[in-house]
Write an enzyme that holds these catalytic residues in place. Structure first.
Site, PDB file in Angstrom:
ATOM      1  N   HIS A 123      30.766   5.185  34.392  1.00  0.00           N
ATOM      2  CA  HIS A 123      29.328   4.959  34.430  1.00  0.00           C
ATOM      3  C   HIS A 123      29.003   3.885  35.469  1.00  0.00           C
ATOM      4  O   HIS A 123      29.826   3.010  35.747  1.00  0.00           O
ATOM      5  CB  HIS A 123      28.826   4.503  33.059  1.00  0.00           C
ATOM      6  CG  HIS A 123      28.850   5.569  32.032  1.00  0.00           C
ATOM      7  ND1 HIS A 123      28.247   5.416  30.806  1.00  0.00           N
ATOM      8  CD2 HIS A 123      29.405   6.811  32.015  1.00  0.00           C
ATOM      9  CE1 HIS A 123      28.422   6.515  30.090  1.00  0.00           C
ATOM     10  NE2 HIS A 123      29.124   7.369  30.805  1.00  0.00           N
ATOM     11  N   GLU A 175      27.205   1.276  35.267  1.00  0.00           N
ATOM     12  CA  GLU A 175      27.308  -0.084  34.745  1.00  0.00           C
ATOM     13  C   GLU A 175      28.758  -0.558  34.698  1.00  0.00           C
ATOM     14  O   GLU A 175      29.067  -1.693  35.070  1.00  0.00           O
ATOM     15  CB  GLU A 175      26.728  -0.177  33.326  1.00  0.00           C
ATOM     16  CG  GLU A 175      25.293   0.278  33.213  1.00  0.00           C
ATOM     17  CD  GLU A 175      25.167   1.739  32.803  1.00  0.00           C
ATOM     18  OE1 GLU A 175      25.634   2.628  33.556  1.00  0.00           O
ATOM     19  OE2 GLU A 175      24.581   2.001  31.743  1.00  0.00           O
ATOM     20  N   CYS A 180      24.511   2.922  27.477  1.00  0.00           N
ATOM     21  CA  CYS A 180      25.108   3.544  26.299  1.00  0.00           C
ATOM     22  C   CYS A 180      25.896   2.479  25.529  1.00  0.00           C
ATOM     23  O   CYS A 180      26.030   1.337  25.977  1.00  0.00           O
ATOM     24  CB  CYS A 180      26.020   4.701  26.702  1.00  0.00           C
ATOM     25  SG  CYS A 180      27.554   4.173  27.524  1.00  0.00           S
ATOM     26  N   CYS A 197      28.871   0.939  27.563  1.00  0.00           N
ATOM     27  CA  CYS A 197      28.436  -0.026  28.578  1.00  0.00           C
ATOM     28  C   CYS A 197      27.890  -1.291  27.927  1.00  0.00           C
ATOM     29  O   CYS A 197      28.131  -2.402  28.416  1.00  0.00           O
ATOM     30  CB  CYS A 197      27.410   0.614  29.496  1.00  0.00           C
ATOM     31  SG  CYS A 197      28.114   1.968  30.479  1.00  0.00           S
TER      32      CYS A 197
END
Length: 165
Positions: free
Chosen positions: A64, A66, A94, A97
């Site tokens: 991801h 992040e 999410c 993260c």
């Protein structure tokens, strides 16, 4: 990247300026057929790391924006503790993260659009509302929300057309 530091003294202008940089990363992800999420990590009003979703490219569900940005930022500052850093992300994080933000001791999170499927700041669950035993993350949300949401909608419309739905 150079930003007008006088404008950065106003918190709302600073947040919008850095979110625009995160949106640039999200557009790069869009162009690479990745879900268009982008992030930048800022320390002392300077971008020290950038990230964009690379799940498809790396065949890694954890890639991801992040996560990649936090890792790159820790490498840049040579410390896993990001206690002076702000992460700007185009989508509500999410739970994975969010957990990474807690353990990296991130000072502040600024996100744009909610993620109704897996958002961990209230859209699905709210991990940030729970009292964490060692750290608290300051949060601002909804910064350039419409721009981020429009990019996400465009991406999924493009995907549906591609797959004949």
């Amino acid at each position: 990247m150079t930003l007008d530091l006088q404008k950065l003294s106003d918190p709302s202008l600073r947040d919008a300026a850095f979110m625009r940089e995160a949106l640039k990363e999200a557009r790069r992800a869009f162009d690479e057929d990745e879900v268009p999420v982008g992030a930048v990590l800022v320390v002392d009003n300077k971008i020290v790391a950038r990230g964009r979703n690379q799940v498809e490219l790396l065949s890694d569900a954890t890639a991801h924006a992040e996560m990649l940005c936090l890792s790159a930022g820790a490498a840049h500052v040579e410390n896993w503790r990001l206690s002076d850093a702000t992460l700007y992300c185009t989508l509500e994080p999410c739970s994975m993260c969010a957990g990474a933000m807690f353990v990296s001791r991130l000072k502040r999170l600024v996100w744009a659009a909610p993620d109704l499927r897996v958002g961990a700041n209230g859209s699905w669950v709210d991990l940030f509302s729970e009292k964490h035993p060692i750290h608290e993350v300051e949060i601002a949300s909804g910064i350039l929300q419409e721009e981020a949401a429009d990019l996400m909608r465009s991406f999924f419309q493009k995907q549906r057309k591609r797959h004949g739905e």
